[in-house]
Each structure stands twice: as structure tokens, then as C-alpha cells.
Design an enzyme around this catalytic site. Sequence first.
Site, PDB file in Angstrom:
ATOM      1  CD  GLN A   1      -3.129  -0.835   0.833  1.00 27.83           C
ATOM      2  OE1 GLN A   1      -3.526   0.213   0.284  1.00 27.83           O
ATOM      3  NE2 GLN A   1      -3.999  -1.757   0.942  1.00 27.83           N
TER       4      GLN A   1
ATOM      5  CG  HIS B   1      -5.639   0.105  18.635  1.00 27.43           C
ATOM      6  ND1 HIS B   1      -6.946   0.313  19.288  1.00 27.43           N
ATOM      7  CD2 HIS B   1      -6.190  -0.846  17.441  1.00 27.43           C
ATOM      8  CE1 HIS B   1      -7.863  -0.386  18.825  1.00 27.43           C
ATOM      9  NE2 HIS B   1      -7.494  -1.098  17.747  1.00 27.43           N
TER      10      HIS B   1
ATOM     11  CG  ASP C   1      -8.204   2.134  21.720  1.00 29.15           C
ATOM     12  OD1 ASP C   1      -8.745   0.848  21.671  1.00 29.15           O
ATOM     13  OD2 ASP C   1      -7.536   2.557  20.758  1.00 29.15           O
TER      14      ASP C   1
ATOM     15  CB  SER D   1     -15.231  -2.875  16.786  1.00 30.29           C
ATOM     16  OG  SER D   1     -14.142  -2.537  16.108  1.00 30.29           O
TER      17      SER D   1
ATOM     18  CG  ASN E   1      -5.834  -3.607  14.657  1.00 25.45           C
ATOM     19  OD1 ASN E   1      -5.313  -2.662  15.339  1.00 25.45           O
ATOM     20  ND2 ASN E   1      -6.713  -4.290  14.707  1.00 25.45           N
TER      21      ASN E   1
HETATM   22  N1  LIG Z   1      -7.909   0.569  14.701  1.00 32.64           N
HETATM   23  C1  LIG Z   1      -9.131  -0.040  14.957  1.00 32.64           C
HETATM   24  O1  LIG Z   1      -9.692   0.810  16.225  1.00 32.64           O
HETATM   25  C2  LIG Z   1      -9.867  -1.073  14.232  1.00 32.64           C
HETATM   26  C3  LIG Z   1     -11.265  -1.275  14.515  1.00 32.64           C
HETATM   27  C4  LIG Z   1     -11.796  -2.431  13.748  1.00 32.64           C
HETATM   28  C5  LIG Z   1     -10.915  -3.051  12.865  1.00 32.64           C
HETATM   29  N2  LIG Z   1      -9.705  -2.890  12.790  1.00 32.64           N
HETATM   30  C6  LIG Z   1      -8.828  -3.534  11.930  1.00 32.64           C
HETATM   31  O2  LIG Z   1      -9.224  -3.342  10.450  1.00 32.64           O
HETATM   32  C7  LIG Z   1      -8.990  -4.334   9.728  1.00 32.64           C
HETATM   33  C8  LIG Z   1     -10.099  -4.557   8.879  1.00 32.64           C
HETATM   34  O3  LIG Z   1     -11.084  -5.359   9.709  1.00 32.64           O
HETATM   35  P1  LIG Z   1     -12.304  -5.738   9.054  1.00 32.64           P
HETATM   36  O4  LIG Z   1     -13.189  -6.286  10.045  1.00 32.64           O
HETATM   37  O5  LIG Z   1     -13.109  -4.707   8.303  1.00 32.64           O
HETATM   38  O6  LIG Z   1     -12.109  -6.671   8.342  1.00 32.64           O
HETATM   39  P2  LIG Z   1     -12.557  -7.717   6.693  1.00 32.64           P
HETATM   40  O7  LIG Z   1     -12.076  -9.215   6.826  1.00 32.64           O
HETATM   41  O8  LIG Z   1     -14.324  -7.470   6.916  1.00 32.64           O
HETATM   42  O9  LIG Z   1     -12.017  -6.740   5.808  1.00 32.64           O
HETATM   43  C9  LIG Z   1     -10.574  -6.539   5.465  1.00 32.64           C
HETATM   44  C10 LIG Z   1     -10.650  -6.070   3.858  1.00 32.64           C
HETATM   45  O10 LIG Z   1      -9.244  -6.122   3.694  1.00 32.64           O
HETATM   46  C11 LIG Z   1      -9.233  -6.657   2.355  1.00 32.64           C
HETATM   47  N3  LIG Z   1      -7.869  -6.928   2.068  1.00 32.64           N
HETATM   48  C12 LIG Z   1      -7.398  -8.493   2.381  1.00 32.64           C
HETATM   49  N4  LIG Z   1      -5.985  -8.606   1.739  1.00 32.64           N
HETATM   50  C13 LIG Z   1      -5.806  -7.439   0.910  1.00 32.64           C
HETATM   51  C14 LIG Z   1      -4.551  -6.849   0.540  1.00 32.64           C
HETATM   52  N5  LIG Z   1      -3.593  -7.827   0.273  1.00 32.64           N
HETATM   53  N6  LIG Z   1      -4.319  -5.654   0.096  1.00 32.64           N
HETATM   54  C15 LIG Z   1      -5.651  -4.892   0.232  1.00 32.64           C
HETATM   55  N7  LIG Z   1      -6.723  -5.155   0.841  1.00 32.64           N
HETATM   56  C16 LIG Z   1      -6.746  -6.507   1.500  1.00 32.64           C
HETATM   57  C17 LIG Z   1     -10.223  -7.552   1.998  1.00 32.64           C
HETATM   58  O11 LIG Z   1     -10.452  -7.667   0.586  1.00 32.64           O
HETATM   59  C18 LIG Z   1     -11.410  -6.883   2.864  1.00 32.64           C
HETATM   60  O12 LIG Z   1     -12.252  -5.901   2.150  1.00 32.64           O
HETATM   61  C19 LIG Z   1      -8.656  -5.593  10.436  1.00 32.64           C
HETATM   62  O13 LIG Z   1      -7.028  -5.365  10.557  1.00 32.64           O
HETATM   63  C20 LIG Z   1      -9.093  -5.326  11.927  1.00 32.64           C
HETATM   64  O14 LIG Z   1      -8.152  -5.707  13.151  1.00 32.64           O
HETATM   65  C21 LIG Z   1      -9.102  -1.707  13.415  1.00 32.64           C
HETATM   66  O1  LIG Z   2      -9.469  -5.696  18.530  1.00 37.02           O
HETATM   67  C1  LIG Z   2      -9.553  -5.848  17.104  1.00 37.02           C
HETATM   68  O2  LIG Z   2      -8.821  -6.644  16.755  1.00 37.02           O
HETATM   69  C2  LIG Z   2     -10.551  -4.887  16.376  1.00 37.02           C
HETATM   70  C3  LIG Z   2     -10.278  -3.580  17.056  1.00 37.02           C
HETATM   71  O3  LIG Z   2      -8.943  -3.122  16.767  1.00 37.02           O
HETATM   72  C4  LIG Z   2     -10.868  -3.192  17.936  1.00 37.02           C
HETATM   73  O4  LIG Z   2     -10.384  -2.372  18.932  1.00 37.02           O
HETATM   74  O5  LIG Z   2     -11.869  -3.210  18.049  1.00 37.02           O
END
Ligand SMILES: NC(=O)c1ccc[n+]([C@@H]2O[C@H](COP(=O)([O-])OP(=O)(O)OC[C@H]3O[C@@H](n4cnc5c(N)ncnc54)[C@H](O)[C@@H]3O)[C@@H](O)[C@H]2O)c1
Ligand SMILES: O=C(O)C[C@H](O)C(=O)O
Length: 227
Positions: free
Chosen positions: A27, A102, A74, A157, A46
Site C-alpha cells: 500500500q 492500539h 479506544d 467491531s 491492525n
Molecule cells: N484500529 C481500530 O480501532 C480497528 C477497528 C476495527 C477493525 N480494525 C482492523 O481493521 C482491519 C479490517 O477489519 P475488518 O473487520 O473490516 O476485516 P474484513 O475482513 O471485513 O475486511 C478486510 C478487507 O481487507 C481486504 N484485503 C485483504 N487482503 C488485502 C490486500 N492484500 N490488500 C488490500 N486489501 C486487502 C479484504 O478484501 C477486505 O475487504 C483488521 O486488521 C482489523 O483488525 C481496526
Molecule cells: O480488537 C480488534 O482486533 C479490532 C479493533 O482493533 C478493535 O479495537 O475493536
Amino acid sequence: MLGGIPRKEGMERKDMMSKNVPIYKEQASALEEHAASDCKVLVVANPVNTNALILKEFAPSIPEKNITCLTRLDHNRALSQIAERLKVNVIDVKNVIIWGNHSSTQYPDVNHAIVTTPNGERPVKELDTDDHWLKNEFINTVQQRGAAIIKARKASSALSAASAACDHMRDWVLGTPKGTWVSMGVYSDGSYEIPKDIIYSFPVKCVIIKSGRHKLKLSLKNSLQLV
Ligand SMILES: NC(=O)c1ccc[n+]([C@@H]2O[C@H](COP(=O)([O-])OP(=O)(O)OC[C@H]3O[C@@H](n4cnc5c(N)ncnc54)[C@H](O)[C@@H]3O)[C@@H](O)[C@H]2O)c1
Ligand SMILES: O=C(O)C[C@H](O)C(=O)O
């Protein structure tokens, strides 16, 4: 930047490193090649602090101050825990701080948090004198909330994360309300004796200094970051 694999029950966010770091290298190359050099980047996948640092390393033409990660979820969780505890509206609580990663080692800090009451603004620590709750249950609940959600719904989430991402970008672009700071993972400039060159969650005030330019001000101290 949402792309990345989510963790499953029983895993820590850092367990996603081997899967998600290569995605963030890729990316970063795409951003380096195609993005405007003044674009604002929010990493959500994450482990967010690490992925943001990877982006910073592999997209060198984007200023490091334009690369942030999401700890607003958070922050919002901490506001909500305080509101529930004090039986007030969440909108009346402000200025908690999420320090660090995080991850389950983050430190949710209520020492400067404020509640707006009919009698004016009051420190949370004055309204809740149960130090044991503040130092134990409050901190653990915020640190473990992501895991609790995965356990309950067998997926990360979703709406609360999307809403926190909107909050983060809105405040970054439009500025934080007067007298308020929010938590954002930003590139450390050494403030608060945090080592430089890592992405760390700090209390941040976003201040618009003139049209099209934004200043990210780390609050509580006079250290400034220009974005
Ligand atoms: N920071 C936060 O507060 C927070 C909150 C929620 C989720 N997250 C993180 O966000 C991420 C996504 O979570 P989600 O529940 O939407 O997951 P998800 O599986 O629903 O979505 C993941 C997306 O990533 C895409 N993907 C997979 N491989 C890829 C690649 N090589 N290049 C580009 N895109 C790719 C998939 O096509 C999919 O659309 C996870 O890492 C999750 O832990 C972080
Ligand atoms: O906890 C996770 O893996 C998803 C996200 O980072 C969250 O805090 O809900």
C-alpha cells in the site's frame, strides 16, 4: 487504510503482523506512486501503530506528520465507560487520553478528563472518587474491549470503528472543538519523553491555522506538529 486481515478470538493484534505488514508495504508503494504528497492518511488495519510506521518508511514522499493511526475508537470507548459510570451523556465527557499502542498495553488516562454538569465543568476524578475502579476495571475494560467484541460477535467491531474513523478525520480536517483534545496515533517528535520515530497515541489538538493548512498540536505541552 482499511485493508488487512482481522484477528480472531484468542489472538493479539500483533499476531496479524506477518499477514498485514506485507500489505502495508504494498500500500505504501501505491501511495508513493499515486497519492498527492499532502494527502492525510489514517491507518485502521491492525496492528495500527506498526502498519502506520511501515507506511511512513515505504512512502517517504508523504510527510510523516500526514500519517496517523486510529486510537479514537479506544478514546470513544473510554468516554463511554465514564459516561455510563457517572450516568451522564457521553457528549458531556471529554479529554480522556489514550497513550501508546492500539493494543492491550495501551494506557487509558482519566487524570485530565472533564464532565460538563449543570454546575459547570468538573474533573472526572472529583466526581468519581473510586480510585480502585478507575485504576482497574476502567483501564481493563477499555484495553480489552476489542477482544470482548470479537468474542461476542465473532468479528471485529464494525460500526463503532467506522464512526471513530469519521471522528478522527473530521477533527483532523475541521479542528478539535475549543478546550478539547482527542487521541490520535501520530509520529512521535519526542514529546512527553516518548522515544522519537515511533507511531504513538498522544492527546492531540488539531488547529486550523489558515485555509488549507492544519496544525496538529500535541496538547498539555507546547510541542507542535505542522501538517
Ligand atoms: N484500529 C481500530 O480501532 C480497528 C477497528 C476495527 C477493525 N480494525 C482492523 O481493521 C482491519 C479490517 O477489519 P475488518 O473487520 O473490516 O476485516 P474484513 O475482513 O471485513 O475486511 C478486510 C478487507 O481487507 C481486504 N484485503 C485483504 N487482503 C488485502 C490486500 N492484500 N490488500 C488490500 N486489501 C486487502 C479484504 O478484501 C477486505 O475487504 C483488521 O486488521 C482489523 O483488525 C481496526
Ligand atoms: O480488537 C480488534 O482486533 C479490532 C479493533 O482493533 C478493535 O479495537 O475493536
